[in-house]
Design a protein around this motif. Structure first.
Motif, PDB file in Angstrom:
ATOM      1  N   GLY A  57       2.493 -17.261  28.727  1.00  0.00           N
ATOM      2  CA  GLY A  57       3.186 -18.698  28.115  1.00  0.00           C
ATOM      3  C   GLY A  57       2.444 -19.619  27.045  1.00  0.00           C
ATOM      4  O   GLY A  57       0.808 -19.712  27.727  1.00  0.00           O
ATOM      5  N   THR A  58       3.320 -20.237  26.708  1.00  0.00           N
ATOM      6  CA  THR A  58       2.742 -21.317  25.849  1.00  0.00           C
ATOM      7  C   THR A  58       3.532 -23.023  26.316  1.00  0.00           C
ATOM      8  O   THR A  58       4.227 -22.687  26.622  1.00  0.00           O
ATOM      9  N   THR A  59       2.586 -23.823  26.090  1.00  0.00           N
ATOM     10  CA  THR A  59       2.738 -25.108  26.820  1.00  0.00           C
ATOM     11  C   THR A  59       1.975 -26.576  26.243  1.00  0.00           C
ATOM     12  O   THR A  59       1.266 -25.692  25.511  1.00  0.00           O
ATOM     13  N   HIS A  60       1.975 -27.131  27.422  1.00  0.00           N
ATOM     14  CA  HIS A  60       1.734 -28.539  26.917  1.00  0.00           C
ATOM     15  C   HIS A  60       0.528 -28.769  27.634  1.00  0.00           C
ATOM     16  O   HIS A  60       1.489 -29.681  29.198  1.00  0.00           O
ATOM     17  N   SER A  61      -0.792 -30.274  28.457  1.00  0.00           N
ATOM     18  CA  SER A  61      -0.439 -30.532  29.530  1.00  0.00           C
ATOM     19  C   SER A  61       0.227 -32.076  28.922  1.00  0.00           C
ATOM     20  O   SER A  61       1.278 -32.769  28.434  1.00  0.00           O
ATOM     21  N   ALA A  62       0.444 -33.186  30.358  1.00  0.00           N
ATOM     22  CA  ALA A  62       1.222 -33.599  30.537  1.00  0.00           C
ATOM     23  C   ALA A  62       1.141 -35.286  29.733  1.00  0.00           C
ATOM     24  O   ALA A  62      -0.050 -34.912  28.923  1.00  0.00           O
ATOM     25  N   ASN A 111      -0.310 -33.876  26.011  1.00  0.00           N
ATOM     26  CA  ASN A 111      -0.787 -33.419  25.157  1.00  0.00           C
ATOM     27  C   ASN A 111      -0.759 -32.294  24.632  1.00  0.00           C
ATOM     28  O   ASN A 111      -0.569 -31.747  23.823  1.00  0.00           O
ATOM     29  N   THR A 112      -2.236 -32.033  25.463  1.00  0.00           N
ATOM     30  CA  THR A 112      -3.211 -30.939  24.542  1.00  0.00           C
ATOM     31  C   THR A 112      -2.617 -29.457  24.621  1.00  0.00           C
ATOM     32  O   THR A 112      -1.513 -29.016  26.030  1.00  0.00           O
ATOM     33  N   PRO A 113      -2.303 -28.681  23.554  1.00  0.00           N
ATOM     34  CA  PRO A 113      -1.852 -27.475  23.341  1.00  0.00           C
ATOM     35  C   PRO A 113      -2.287 -26.442  24.152  1.00  0.00           C
ATOM     36  O   PRO A 113      -3.460 -26.295  24.057  1.00  0.00           O
ATOM     37  N   THR A 114      -1.682 -25.493  25.076  1.00  0.00           N
ATOM     38  CA  THR A 114      -2.274 -24.385  25.987  1.00  0.00           C
ATOM     39  C   THR A 114      -1.497 -23.162  25.806  1.00  0.00           C
ATOM     40  O   THR A 114      -0.009 -23.117  25.268  1.00  0.00           O
ATOM     41  N   LEU A 115      -1.582 -22.686  26.783  1.00  0.00           N
ATOM     42  CA  LEU A 115      -1.221 -21.324  27.309  1.00  0.00           C
ATOM     43  C   LEU A 115      -0.911 -21.606  28.947  1.00  0.00           C
ATOM     44  O   LEU A 115      -1.142 -22.929  29.246  1.00  0.00           O
ATOM     45  N   SER A 116      -0.209 -21.000  29.549  1.00  0.00           N
ATOM     46  CA  SER A 116       0.150 -20.947  30.911  1.00  0.00           C
ATOM     47  C   SER A 116       0.382 -19.414  31.328  1.00  0.00           C
ATOM     48  O   SER A 116       0.693 -18.320  30.038  1.00  0.00           O
ATOM     49  N   PHE A 117      -0.922 -19.659  32.286  1.00  0.00           N
ATOM     50  CA  PHE A 117      -0.402 -18.576  33.215  1.00  0.00           C
ATOM     51  C   PHE A 117       0.363 -18.042  34.284  1.00  0.00           C
ATOM     52  O   PHE A 117       0.732 -17.167  34.956  1.00  0.00           O
TER      53      PHE A 117
END
Length: 296
Positions: A141-146, A153-159
């Motif tokens: 997935g792709t998401t972001h921190s809070a 809103n740090t952009p990132t992946l999600s496992f």
């Protein structure tokens, strides 16, 4: 006289009618003004909601990582890894003495984090890059921190919901909560198994790591553990997941110098789990050099 009285009465009636009309107009204007205020307030609330206000929600889109991002994780050139090396990485995998962590006879990598966490957001990138040198991810997935935490809103992946296929390694990714709050608490997401929770509670404490209880927590086969981020999440600020994935191949990019350098350390630790297989990965100059930096 009667004529004059009649005229005065008509005049008074006309004045009364004018005053009544003015009063009706005034009330209408007040009503319209109130409606306008309500419309403005509702519009503002909609904007705040979409922007993540009020409920302290994060902003940006979450969803499935597109094929280009997944491909980019596995397509970082060896020359880029060699050029960025592993200098400047903060922390990283530390050797421990513990029972082997395995699944189906293969060394297991256990990741425990949360989608709200900015340090998890930063660390997923090098973990995913390193693991992509040994196997293939599906359903990343792709998401972001809070949006209301440090490095918002740090952009990132999600496992969350992701799977991993490799003939060398097994992987379990646990995202314990989302990045959205309900009634002041982040919404629960994944629940670790009892065994994985025990691993987390046992080895995410001194002397195995410097400070206890931090996330992300990564256990690599029971041989190495890492807790926290190996570089500042600020490196990723203002980027999209696609822009980050694209930058991984450019050794002059600050993103590549942070993410790929950390991935070299993770790769070196993973190579010790796989008996230096595959050789095309484990015998490269960057990985060989990083192996000497794995902390005890």
């Amino acid at each position: 006289m009667s004529r004059r009285v009649e005229q005065k009465a008509q005049a008074r009636q006309r004045i009364a009618e004018l005053r009544a009309a003015q009063e009706r107009r005034k009330r209408l204007l007040i009503a319209l003004g109130a409606v306008a205020v309500v419309v403005v307030v509702i519009g503002a609330l909609v904007v705040v909601r979409l922007a993540g206000g009020g409920k302290q929600t994060a902003t940006g889109l979450s969803g499935a990582a597109d094929a280009g991002i997944v491909s980019a994780l596995a397509a970082v050139p060896a020359t880029t890894f060699d050029q960025v090396g592993s200098d400047g990485v903060q922390g990283g995998p530390a050797a421990i003495t513990a029972p082997a962590l395995t699944t189906d006879g293969k060394p297991k990598v256990l990741y425990i984090g949360a989608e709200f966490c900015p340090f998890c957001a930063a660390e997923r990138w090098p973990v995913a890059v390193a693991l992509s040198r040994f196997g293939t991810f599906s359903n990343l997935g792709t998401t972001h921190s809070a949006g209301d935490d440090v490095y918002p809103n740090t952009p990132t992946l999600s496992f969350h919901g992701a799977s991993y296929t490799s003939k060398y390694l097994a992987f379990t990714g646990v995202e314990t909560t989302t990045n959205e709050k309900v009634d002041g608490q982040y919404t629960p997401l994944d629940t670790p198994t009892a065994a994985d929770q025990q691993t987390f509670e046992t080895y995410n404490e001194p002397p195995y790591v410097k400070s206890g209880g931090s996330i992300p927590f990564i256990d690599l086969g029971g041989r190495f553990v890492s807790s926290g981020a190996t570089y500042t999440p600020e490196t990723l600020a203002g980027k999209t997941p696609t822009e980050i994935a694209t930058a991984l191949k450019d050794p002059s990019s600050p993103i590549a110098r942070a993410v790929d350098a950390s991935a070299n350390l993770y790769t070196a630790a993973l190579c010790q789990l796989t008996n230096n297989q595959p050789g095309t990965v484990c015998t490269t100059p960057a990985v060989t050099a990083a192996a000497g930096k794995l902390t005890q």
